[in-house]
Design a protein around this motif. Structure first.
Motif, PDB file in Angstrom:
ATOM      1  N   ARG A 140       0.853  -1.177   0.000  1.00  0.00           N
ATOM      2  CA  ARG A 140       0.000   0.000   0.000  1.00  0.00           C
ATOM      3  C   ARG A 140       0.892   1.231   0.000  1.00  0.00           C
ATOM      4  NH1 ARG A 140      -1.645   2.969   4.239  1.00  0.00           N
ATOM      5  NH2 ARG A 140      -0.955   1.364   5.703  1.00  0.00           N
ATOM      6  N   GLY A 141       0.653   2.119  -0.946  1.00  0.00           N
ATOM      7  CA  GLY A 141       1.529   3.271  -1.088  1.00  0.00           C
ATOM      8  C   GLY A 141       1.241   4.382  -0.092  1.00  0.00           C
ATOM      9  N   PHE A 142      -0.023   4.790   0.035  1.00  0.00           N
ATOM     10  CA  PHE A 142      -0.367   5.937   0.870  1.00  0.00           C
ATOM     11  C   PHE A 142      -1.620   5.630   1.690  1.00  0.00           C
ATOM     12  CE2 PHE A 142       2.147   7.638  -2.584  1.00  0.00           C
ATOM     13  CZ  PHE A 142       2.986   8.536  -1.939  1.00  0.00           C
ATOM     14  N   ASP A 143      -1.699   6.240   2.878  1.00  0.00           N
ATOM     15  CA  ASP A 143      -2.863   6.087   3.737  1.00  0.00           C
ATOM     16  C   ASP A 143      -4.093   6.705   3.079  1.00  0.00           C
ATOM     17  OD1 ASP A 143      -1.413   4.845   5.768  1.00  0.00           O
ATOM     18  OD2 ASP A 143      -0.848   6.762   6.678  1.00  0.00           O
ATOM     19  N   PRO A 144      -5.311   6.361   3.575  1.00  0.00           N
ATOM     20  CA  PRO A 144      -6.512   7.025   3.048  1.00  0.00           C
ATOM     21  C   PRO A 144      -6.368   8.542   3.128  1.00  0.00           C
ATOM     22  CG  PRO A 144      -7.130   5.183   4.442  1.00  0.00           C
ATOM     23  CD  PRO A 144      -5.644   5.335   4.585  1.00  0.00           C
ATOM     24  N   HIS A 145      -6.687   9.204   2.034  1.00  0.00           N
ATOM     25  CA  HIS A 145      -6.529  10.650   1.949  1.00  0.00           C
ATOM     26  C   HIS A 145      -7.413  11.165   0.828  1.00  0.00           C
ATOM     27  CE1 HIS A 145      -3.882   9.100  -1.210  1.00  0.00           C
ATOM     28  NE2 HIS A 145      -3.975  10.283  -1.789  1.00  0.00           N
TER      29      HIS A 145
END
Length: 418
Positions: free
Chosen positions: A156-161
């Motif tokens: 997973r590259g980036f957190d929920p945003h």
């Protein structure tokens, strides 16, 4: 006449070919029902084209290993944390004495360890995407940028945003699971990032997603700004393009209107001496008086549509890049220019055409070119965006058409097609 900065035959006729590649519905339906309103998933079987001509896994390897990329055209991240550039860059060596050139060896080590590769600004570095982006800007009338995200399997590259611009996600290779949640701050402006609502974003991400789907090669996803999202690669390495569209907003129009009130004497006056800005009662009266003067200033000198449009068009020109020109090929083509040569208006170049006595003034990119008034029909035709042979330009004989077009090609106004 005062055409838009993205005037062209395709857009004028309602046919938006670059946009249409990304959506399973018609352009008119997308504009009415989805643009800025809600997400749209388009699977490969509902689209007429895949995206293999735009980008590929091989393109990633070429950019990383052979193109001498530097930061900020590349970054890397692990589980949402961006790596320091020294983790994937090194000195360029003899003939390229720079300290932040991408190191393919370091990239390999980090990528094999689970880091996501982010190739930024592909609308400036990769030829097929440069061409596509230029045409997409012409289709939608808003600035566009393109990044690629290359995520190792099950990472997973980036957190929920959320993003402060609309995006198209185009899946190039591998599979990626996307979870989409409703906005907690609808239509955020550029200075209202998701980090300002971090707790609310995290809480919303625990709810049932609006969309929970796996994107496969050829699939496309549209997300308006503000919609929360996160993604996870499945199986093999995932490669996708994120096309960011920085939409002009009603706030931009308001800002242009307010800019005009700077010349009003009542609004230029100083605030009262000794005014306590922390005192609501003292400030309330001043604010009420100021707002009344603002309304009066706008009513006394209503902003014209052309003035507001021209102001926003200038901003559009500042933040977008017209279609690139090819200097060597252009000079070679000028040497053989004749009535059979085919030219067209340069994509993404704003144009304004006005008659002024015996001259016609053509304003492009902050420059004004004066030509004989007899050129007006030909220039108007060229501004439509249609590809045209010199012999077919209205109002000019072949010799005059060659002279006029030679100048406009040298001025990077027209593109010589053949």
């Amino acid at each position: 006449m005062n055409p838009s900065p993205h005037a062209g035959a395709e857009r004028g006729s309602g046919n938006r070919p670059a946009l249409s590649r990304c959506i399973r519905v018609g352009a008119a339906e997308f504009a009415a029902d989805y643009w800025g309103k809600g997400p749209l998933l388009s699977t490969a079987d509902t689209l007429e084209h895949d995206f293999s001509d735009l980008f590929s896994s091989e393109a990633v390897d070429e950019l990383v290993s052979e193109r001498g990329l530097r930061t900020p055209f590349m970054r890397m991240a692990v589980e949402g944390s961006v790596l320091s550039k020294d983790r994937f860059t090194s000195a360029g060596g003899f003939g390229a004495e720079i300290s932040d050139q991408v190191s393919s060896e370091k990239v390999l080590a980090e990528f094999a360890g689970g880091a996501t590769i982010v190739l930024q600004g592909l609308h400036r570095t990769w030829s097929p995407i440069i061409d596509f982006t230029t045409r997409l800007v012409a289709d939608i009338g808003h600035p566009v940028q393109v990044n690629a995200y290359i995520t190792p399997a099950s990472s997973r590259g980036f957190d929920p945003h959320y993003d402060v611009h609309d995006v198209f996600v185009l899946q190039i290779a591998g599979e990626k699971r996307w979870r989409i949640h409703a906005p907690v701050h609808p239509d955020p402006l550029s200075d209202q990032p998701w980090s300002q609502h971090k707790a609310a974003v995290a809480a919303e991400a625990q709810n049932t997603p609006v969309i929970d789907e796996v994107l496969r090669p050829g699939d496309a996803l549209y997300l308006p700004r503000g919609w929360i999202h996160s993604a996870e690669a499945l199986g093999d390495t995932s490669v996708h393009l994120t096309i960011g569209m920085s939409a002009f907003t009603r706030a931009d129009l308001v800002r242009r209107v307010l800019d005009r009130t700077r010349d009003d004497a009542s609004l230029r006056s100083s605030l009262p001496l000794g005014l306590d800005l922390a005192d609501p009662d003292a400030l309330a009266g001043v604010l009420a008086e100021t707002l009344a003067d603002l309304v009066a200033a706008i009513q006394n000198d209503p902003p014209g549509v052309e003035a507001v449009g021209a102001s926003l068009a200038r901003r559009f020109t500042e933040v977008t890049r017209p279609e690139p020109v090819r200097p060597l090929a252009t000079v070679a083509g000028l040497a053989t220019l004749d009535g059979t040569s085919v030219v067209r208006w340069r994509l993404g170049l704003a144009g304004d055409l006005r008659l002024n006595g015996e001259k016609v003034l053509l304003t492009v990119g902050g420059r004004s070119l004066a030509l004989p008034a007899s050129c007006e029909p030909a220039l108007a035709h060229l501004l439509s965006g249609a590809s045209t042979s010199l012999s077919a330009l209205p109002g000019l004989d072949v010799d005059d058409a060659v002279v006029v077009c030679r100048r406009l090609i040298r001025e990077s106004v027209l593109v010589l097609e053949r």
